[in-house]
Design an enzyme around this catalytic site. Structure first.
Site, PDB file in Angstrom:
ATOM      1  N   PRO A  43     -72.552  35.706  43.441  1.00 20.76           N
ATOM      2  CA  PRO A  43     -71.130  35.443  43.007  1.00 20.76           C
ATOM      3  C   PRO A  43     -70.101  35.655  42.688  1.00 20.76           C
ATOM      4  O   PRO A  43     -70.152  37.048  42.921  1.00 20.76           O
ATOM      5  CB  PRO A  43     -71.941  34.691  41.515  1.00 20.76           C
ATOM      6  CG  PRO A  43     -73.721  35.360  41.794  1.00 20.76           C
ATOM      7  CD  PRO A  43     -73.706  36.191  42.429  1.00 20.76           C
ATOM      8  N   ASP A  44     -68.912  34.851  42.819  1.00 19.50           N
ATOM      9  CA  ASP A  44     -67.389  35.738  42.584  1.00 19.50           C
ATOM     10  C   ASP A  44     -67.609  35.551  40.880  1.00 19.50           C
ATOM     11  O   ASP A  44     -68.307  35.120  40.897  1.00 19.50           O
ATOM     12  CB  ASP A  44     -67.070  35.624  43.822  1.00 19.50           C
ATOM     13  CG  ASP A  44     -66.533  33.822  43.307  1.00 19.50           C
ATOM     14  OD1 ASP A  44     -66.888  33.484  41.885  1.00 19.50           O
ATOM     15  OD2 ASP A  44     -65.577  33.189  43.628  1.00 19.50           O
ATOM     16  N   PHE A  45     -66.283  36.052  40.637  1.00 23.10           N
ATOM     17  CA  PHE A  45     -66.053  36.109  39.764  1.00 23.10           C
ATOM     18  C   PHE A  45     -65.734  34.656  39.098  1.00 23.10           C
ATOM     19  O   PHE A  45     -65.982  33.853  37.986  1.00 23.10           O
ATOM     20  CB  PHE A  45     -64.906  37.263  39.303  1.00 23.10           C
ATOM     21  CG  PHE A  45     -65.544  38.418  38.860  1.00 23.10           C
ATOM     22  CD1 PHE A  45     -67.092  38.472  38.411  1.00 23.10           C
ATOM     23  CD2 PHE A  45     -64.616  39.652  38.903  1.00 23.10           C
ATOM     24  CE1 PHE A  45     -67.070  39.481  38.054  1.00 23.10           C
ATOM     25  CE2 PHE A  45     -65.264  40.651  38.371  1.00 23.10           C
ATOM     26  CZ  PHE A  45     -66.099  40.767  37.909  1.00 23.10           C
ATOM     27  N   ARG A  46     -64.947  33.975  39.531  1.00 25.80           N
ATOM     28  CA  ARG A  46     -63.831  33.068  39.369  1.00 25.80           C
ATOM     29  C   ARG A  46     -64.186  31.674  39.399  1.00 25.80           C
ATOM     30  O   ARG A  46     -63.250  30.534  39.464  1.00 25.80           O
ATOM     31  CB  ARG A  46     -62.206  33.349  39.125  1.00 25.80           C
ATOM     32  CG  ARG A  46     -62.174  34.475  38.105  1.00 25.80           C
ATOM     33  CD  ARG A  46     -60.747  35.240  38.392  1.00 25.80           C
ATOM     34  NE  ARG A  46     -60.549  36.125  37.210  1.00 25.80           N
ATOM     35  CZ  ARG A  46     -60.296  37.596  37.880  1.00 25.80           C
ATOM     36  NH1 ARG A  46     -61.460  37.680  39.473  1.00 25.80           N
ATOM     37  NH2 ARG A  46     -60.150  37.996  37.450  1.00 25.80           N
ATOM     38  N   ASN A 117     -64.952  45.164  46.037  1.00 29.37           N
ATOM     39  CA  ASN A 117     -65.627  44.641  45.588  1.00 29.37           C
ATOM     40  C   ASN A 117     -66.562  46.210  45.757  1.00 29.37           C
ATOM     41  O   ASN A 117     -66.349  47.387  46.245  1.00 29.37           O
ATOM     42  CB  ASN A 117     -66.407  44.064  47.109  1.00 29.37           C
ATOM     43  CG  ASN A 117     -66.254  41.918  46.981  1.00 29.37           C
ATOM     44  OD1 ASN A 117     -65.025  41.905  46.558  1.00 29.37           O
ATOM     45  ND2 ASN A 117     -66.389  42.162  48.592  1.00 29.37           N
ATOM     46  N   ASP A 119     -69.871  45.656  45.925  1.00 29.82           N
ATOM     47  CA  ASP A 119     -71.772  45.495  46.284  1.00 29.82           C
ATOM     48  C   ASP A 119     -71.667  46.475  47.929  1.00 29.82           C
ATOM     49  O   ASP A 119     -73.141  46.332  48.487  1.00 29.82           O
ATOM     50  CB  ASP A 119     -71.350  43.872  47.107  1.00 29.82           C
ATOM     51  CG  ASP A 119     -70.409  43.069  47.918  1.00 29.82           C
ATOM     52  OD1 ASP A 119     -69.854  44.338  48.194  1.00 29.82           O
ATOM     53  OD2 ASP A 119     -70.203  41.931  47.696  1.00 29.82           O
ATOM     54  N   HIS A 136     -62.145  48.979  43.029  1.00 32.94           N
ATOM     55  CA  HIS A 136     -63.053  49.103  42.214  1.00 32.94           C
ATOM     56  C   HIS A 136     -64.184  49.877  41.846  1.00 32.94           C
ATOM     57  O   HIS A 136     -64.543  49.393  40.602  1.00 32.94           O
ATOM     58  CB  HIS A 136     -63.135  47.680  41.987  1.00 32.94           C
ATOM     59  CG  HIS A 136     -61.614  46.712  41.340  1.00 32.94           C
ATOM     60  ND1 HIS A 136     -61.694  45.476  41.145  1.00 32.94           N
ATOM     61  CD2 HIS A 136     -60.391  47.539  41.866  1.00 32.94           C
ATOM     62  CE1 HIS A 136     -60.616  45.508  41.256  1.00 32.94           C
ATOM     63  NE2 HIS A 136     -59.390  46.397  40.557  1.00 32.94           N
TER      64      HIS A 136
HETATM   65  P1  CNA Z   1     -62.501  36.080  42.467  1.00 37.04           P
HETATM   66  O1  CNA Z   1     -61.285  35.813  40.962  1.00 37.04           O
HETATM   67  O2  CNA Z   1     -63.863  35.684  41.789  1.00 37.04           O
HETATM   68  O3  CNA Z   1     -61.580  35.193  43.375  1.00 37.04           O
HETATM   69  C1  CNA Z   1     -62.737  34.735  44.689  1.00 37.04           C
HETATM   70  C2  CNA Z   1     -62.166  34.443  45.371  1.00 37.04           C
HETATM   71  O4  CNA Z   1     -62.451  33.855  46.907  1.00 37.04           O
HETATM   72  C3  CNA Z   1     -61.200  32.678  44.913  1.00 37.04           C
HETATM   73  O5  CNA Z   1     -59.982  32.927  44.971  1.00 37.04           O
HETATM   74  C4  CNA Z   1     -62.463  31.989  45.270  1.00 37.04           C
HETATM   75  O6  CNA Z   1     -61.851  30.695  46.023  1.00 37.04           O
HETATM   76  C5  CNA Z   1     -62.507  32.485  47.057  1.00 37.04           C
HETATM   77  N1  CNA Z   1     -63.890  32.908  47.704  1.00 37.04           N
HETATM   78  C6  CNA Z   1     -65.026  32.555  46.939  1.00 37.04           C
HETATM   79  N2  CNA Z   1     -65.850  32.204  48.053  1.00 37.04           N
HETATM   80  C7  CNA Z   1     -65.124  32.167  49.481  1.00 37.04           C
HETATM   81  C8  CNA Z   1     -65.591  32.103  50.573  1.00 37.04           C
HETATM   82  N3  CNA Z   1     -66.669  31.581  51.176  1.00 37.04           N
HETATM   83  N4  CNA Z   1     -64.644  31.734  51.720  1.00 37.04           N
HETATM   84  C9  CNA Z   1     -63.473  32.264  50.631  1.00 37.04           C
HETATM   85  N5  CNA Z   1     -62.445  32.403  50.430  1.00 37.04           N
HETATM   86  C10 CNA Z   1     -63.849  32.081  48.906  1.00 37.04           C
HETATM   87  O7  CNA Z   1     -63.069  37.846  42.350  1.00 37.04           O
HETATM   88  P2  CNA Z   1     -61.813  38.485  43.352  1.00 37.04           P
HETATM   89  O8  CNA Z   1     -62.196  39.735  44.316  1.00 37.04           O
HETATM   90  O9  CNA Z   1     -60.770  38.393  43.606  1.00 37.04           O
HETATM   91  O10 CNA Z   1     -61.973  39.692  41.842  1.00 37.04           O
HETATM   92  C11 CNA Z   1     -61.730  40.381  42.010  1.00 37.04           C
HETATM   93  C12 CNA Z   1     -63.380  41.651  40.837  1.00 37.04           C
HETATM   94  C13 CNA Z   1     -64.039  41.040  41.425  1.00 37.04           C
HETATM   95  C14 CNA Z   1     -63.372  42.545  41.239  1.00 37.04           C
HETATM   96  O11 CNA Z   1     -63.243  43.491  40.176  1.00 37.04           O
HETATM   97  C15 CNA Z   1     -64.463  43.023  41.806  1.00 37.04           C
HETATM   98  O12 CNA Z   1     -65.175  43.779  41.447  1.00 37.04           O
HETATM   99  C16 CNA Z   1     -65.018  41.604  41.074  1.00 37.04           C
HETATM  100  N6  CNA Z   1     -66.366  41.256  41.646  1.00 37.04           N
HETATM  101  C17 CNA Z   1     -66.714  42.123  42.922  1.00 37.04           C
HETATM  102  C18 CNA Z   1     -68.192  40.880  43.672  1.00 37.04           C
HETATM  103  C19 CNA Z   1     -68.471  42.198  44.496  1.00 37.04           C
HETATM  104  O13 CNA Z   1     -68.581  43.205  44.841  1.00 37.04           O
HETATM  105  N7  CNA Z   1     -69.585  41.260  45.854  1.00 37.04           N
HETATM  106  C20 CNA Z   1     -68.336  39.743  43.608  1.00 37.04           C
HETATM  107  C21 CNA Z   1     -68.084  39.482  41.410  1.00 37.04           C
HETATM  108  C22 CNA Z   1     -66.601  39.704  41.619  1.00 37.04           C
END
Ligand code: CNA
Length: 364
Positions: A43-46, A117, A119, A136
């Site tokens: 899952p993402d954060f936001r 990321n 991951d 990060h």
């Molecule tokens: P965020 O703030 O959660 O934003 C994610 C963005 O991606 C949003 O604008 C969503 O609309 C968009 N989105 C989600 N799914 C899709 C998709 N399939 N295709 C296109 N767009 C999509 O996350 P950010 O990365 O901007 O925030 C930075 C943080 C999140 C960092 O510090 C990371 O460490 C942290 N993070 C990382 C992971 C990981 O490593 N996979 C997971 C969750 C959070």
């Protein structure tokens, strides 16, 4: 070139593909966020309903971001370690977008891949290490938050997978992976690589809300004539304001697949992605089977264990359980202390008169 000169013929995928295939485009810089990995099941954060923050909000944390704050971690590392156990690298399959990044490298076009990321799916997909800047940090190394002594990799893996909180052998302090928490400075490698953005002939920003600084500010460092492309579910940051900006709203995997089709790279993309395929073991040794929870992804050089995609709800469920266990533990510890106190009191009161009603009252 003048600031307003058009580099892309039109604001669409065919024009972008034409530019990538031309000899004007030699250095592509990428900026990635959690949205690149959501299709892998992380899952993402936001994102409003599926994001980790929306789900963490239900928990008894002061606020969801607390999980990634150093002061909160000092007081209660359990939520972070529960999340770490769920997200620990090696359990998830890279997405088509990760294979696209590898393909850019294969075509000699990838200059730098900046990722927020943690991951390490870029590495698992086979993107060369020297092209990746993990802004990060990542789970690749860890140290004590007090004396900063590095902690052994294997021991760390064992502790995280066993859902134990690792402690420093020297001072007993908490050990944390070298993931950048809120309020911590970014790695030197990131600072050193910032000027790379100005060298880009093309900047592609994918799957990020562009809300975390200083990372988000990188997009402003692209030259005026450098096309900036945003591939995201929603419009974010300032991309779209310059004449050479291109906003492609949609899922990363779908948009990069369309782009590869235009470039004639579709087969190559799918071949690379196939190499990350989940191969599960059947109960009969040596035979492959589908549908198990745990399996192996076969990369070109290595095999990694893969887990079925998690949802933010699963993760929060796991964290809630862990916090519940922690609370029970605290309760039973304090009960044990209370029992000891009471036993000592009884011992001290032996042979002396006691007011039974107040004793009973104290237990109610
Ligand atoms: P965020 O703030 O959660 O934003 C994610 C963005 O991606 C949003 O604008 C969503 O609309 C968009 N989105 C989600 N799914 C899709 C998709 N399939 N295709 C296109 N767009 C999509 O996350 P950010 O990365 O901007 O925030 C930075 C943080 C999140 C960092 O510090 C990371 O460490 C942290 N993070 C990382 C992971 C990981 O490593 N996979 C997971 C969750 C959070």
């Amino acid at each position: 070139m003048s600031k307003n000169a058009k580099v892309l013929k039109k604001q669409d995928i065919p024009s972008l593909a034409e530019y990538i295939a031309s000899d004007k485009c030699k250095n592509i810089v990428l900026m990635l966020g959690a949205g690149v990995s959501t299709a892998a099941g992380i899952p993402d954060f936001r994102s409003p309903e599926t994001g980790l923050y929306a789900n963490l909000a239900r928990l008894n944390l002061p606020y969801p971001e607390a999980v990634f704050e150093i002061n909160f971690f000092r007081k209660n590392p359990v939520p972070f370690y529960t999340l770490a156990q769920e997200l620990y690298p090696g359990k998830f399959r890279p997405t088509i977008t990760h294979s696209f990044i590898r393909l850019l490298a294969k075509h000699g076009l990838l200059h730098t891949c900046f990722t927020q990321n943690i991951d390490v799916l870029e590495r698992i997909a086979g993107v060369p290490d020297d092209k990746i800047i993990e802004a990060h940090g990542s789970f690749a190394s860890q140290r004590c938050i007090d004396c900063h002594k590095p902690f052994d990799d294997d021991e760390m893996k064992r502790k995280i997978l066993a859902k134990e909180t690792p402690k420093c052998g020297k001072c007993g302090g908490l050990v944390k992976p070298d993931i950048v928490f809120f309020g911590e400075s970014l790695p030197d490698e990131f600072i050193k690589a910032i000027p790379n953005v100005a060298k880009a002939d093309l900047l592609i920003v994918m799957g990020t809300s562009l809300t975390v600084q200083p990372f988000a500010g990188l997009a402003e460092r692209a030259g005026a004539s450098c096309p900036r492309v945003l591939i995201n579910l929603d419009r974010v940051g300032s991309i779209g304001r310059r004449p050479n900006d291109l906003v492609l709203l949609g899922k990363c995997d779908e948009v990069v697949s369309k782009l590869c089709r235009e470039l004639g790279w579709e087969k190559e993309l799918m071949d690379l992605w196939a190499k990350t395929e989940i191969k599960t073991k059947s109960p009969v040794e040596g035979e492959e089977d589908e549908g198990e929870d745990e399996g192996e992804v076969k990369g070109e050089d290595e095999e990694v264990k893969v887990k079925e995609p998690a949802t933010a709800e699963d993760l929060v469920g796991a964290i809630t359980d862990a916090i519940g266990r922690q609370l029970k533990l605290d309760e039973s510890e304090s009960k044990t202390d209370q029992d000891k106190d009471e036993a000592a009191e009884e011992e001290a009161a032996k042979g002396t008169e006691k007011d039974e009603s107040s004793k009973a009252g104290g237990k109610l």
